[in-house]
Write an enzyme that holds these catalytic residues in place. Structure first.
Site, PDB file in Angstrom:
ATOM      1  N   THR A  45      23.730  42.997  39.628  1.00  0.00           N
ATOM      2  CA  THR A  45      24.195  41.874  40.456  1.00  0.00           C
ATOM      3  C   THR A  45      25.403  42.314  41.263  1.00  0.00           C
ATOM      4  O   THR A  45      26.358  42.848  40.713  1.00  0.00           O
ATOM      5  CB  THR A  45      24.583  40.689  39.542  1.00  0.00           C
TER       6      THR A  45
ATOM      7  N   TYR B 195      18.470  34.698  30.559  1.00  0.00           N
ATOM      8  CA  TYR B 195      17.927  33.898  31.658  1.00  0.00           C
ATOM      9  C   TYR B 195      16.616  33.256  31.189  1.00  0.00           C
ATOM     10  O   TYR B 195      16.258  33.351  30.018  1.00  0.00           O
ATOM     11  CB  TYR B 195      17.829  34.754  32.925  1.00  0.00           C
TER      12      TYR B 195
ATOM     13  N   GLY C 207      23.527  51.844  35.159  1.00  0.00           N
ATOM     14  CA  GLY C 207      24.033  50.771  35.994  1.00  0.00           C
ATOM     15  C   GLY C 207      25.314  51.156  36.701  1.00  0.00           C
ATOM     16  O   GLY C 207      25.300  51.658  37.833  1.00  0.00           O
TER      17      GLY C 207
END
Ligand code: PHB
Length: 357
Positions: A28, A180, A314
């Site tokens: 994100t 989520y 990441g």
């Protein structure tokens, strides 16, 4: 020094060849005001095309499901056209790119979504709130999805998958991790349902299964990846038996011939321990991608020992657009700047230098 050679052996996902096993994890970055992909994102992803595979940041398949204000979407024609420029740029640079398709469920904020209530497996709120680019927002109590509502979300994932295909992606990753919506069904801490979608592992996995089936009708299974985070307590998540859930999921996903299963090995918040990677590496027969805190050396050893087939990185990809090249040549790494992970603009996004700069 440990050899990193195993990271640079090619791998085939179904009929898709990846040049190396160093995968860019979904990240994100909140650079998409109006949920619209843009030129800055095009530059960011193009710079990172040396990854064996880029997995995009989580991308909304349905409107009014925003959790971060400036995350991108894939639910309208303008977004499809804008993503097409990004996939073209990555392909021209020799890369491969999957879109991570996502529904935030109860992590969505009504204030970011025209007042629309969030949805989940049950009417249980995440405790506390989140810092968004629009300030601190408390989580709200979601509406428990009806069977009709579930069918609408499955259709939303299917449409998102179709849109991602039109936008030129090489495949999609279904985001079933990190608290989520899909994860809210998978784990019993957020899913006390007593209908077809709750109770047994089989029932808790049913929603994910229906989404995989819908998405695979668009893409075929070998262009579909699934991401799980069985130990992550982020977003108020817990499960009474994460290891058993992983065992069940591996057996359930084995016959599907997916592009890959992507498992995060630990907990963002460090609360829940356990070893789900050993379970997955023993039980999962297809391509296994692992993630969270691997150094290049540990990643190379993990692949050489056949404990995984790919490793997703990441934060190193935030700071090093040419991360694989830096690993290969033994050049140093840039340091990430957490203060600019989620801020607008090019700073801390497209201005980390490559070796060739
Ligand atoms: C986050 O930005 O906090 C975030 C987004 C997606 C994830 C995990 C964390 O899967």
């Amino acid at each position: 020094m440990t050899s990193v050679n195993s990271l640079f052996t090619p791998i085939r996902l179904g009929d898709l060849d990846l040049a190396n096993r160093i995968i860019m994890a979904p990240l994100t970055r909140c650079r998409a005001p109006g949920h619209m992909p843009n030129e800055l994102m095009q530059e960011y992803y193009r710079q990172r095309a040396g990854a064996g595979l880029i997995i995009t940041e989580c991308t909304m398949v349905m409107e009014d499901t925003s959790a971060f204000a400036y995350e991108p979407g894939i639910y309208n024609q303008e977004q499809i056209a804008a993503w097409k420029k990004i996939t073209d740029a990555v392909h021209e640079a020799g890369g491969k790119i999957f879109m991570q398709i996502w529904h935030a469920g109860r992590a969505a904020h009504p204030k970011l979504n025209g007042g629309k209530k969030s949805v989940s497996a049950a009417a249980i709120a995440i405790e506390g709130g989140a810092t968004t680019p629009l300030g601190h927002l408390d989580y709200t109590t979601p509406e428990a999805l009806s069977e009709q509502g579930i069918a609408e979300v499955v259709a939303g994932f299917r449409q998102g998958a179709e849109n991602a295909k039109e936008a030129g992606f090489d495949g999609v990753e279904i985001h079933a991790a990190n608290g989520y919506l899909i994860d809210q069904f998978l784990r019993d801490g957020s899913n006390p349902r007593d209908d077809l979608y709750g109770g047994s592992w089989h029932n808790r996995v049913r929603f994910l299964s229906e989404i995989i089936d819908a998405v695979a009708e668009v893409w075929t299974h070998h262009r579909v990846g699934v991401r799980l985070s069985p130990l992550n307590s982020y977003n108020g998540m817990q499960d009474s038996n994460p290891e058993a859930l992983v065992r069940y999921l591996c057996a359930h996903l084995n016959p599907m011939d997916l592009a890959y299963l992507h498992i995060m090995r630990s907990d963002f918040l460090g609360r829940q321990g356990g070893d789900v990677i050993t379970i997955a590496s023993e039980l999962y027969k297809g391509n296994l991608m692992v993630n969270m805190g691997y150094s290049p050396e540990e990643a190379a050893e993990t692949i050489a020992a056949n404990r995984a087939d790919m490793v997703a990185f990441g934060v190193p990809f935030i700071a090093n657009p040419d991360y694989p090249e830096r690993i290969r040549t033994g050049a140093g790494f840039n340091n990430p700047d957490p203060d600019t992970f989620y801020t607008p603009g090019a700073k801390g996004y497209t201005d980390y230098p490559a070796l060739s700069d």
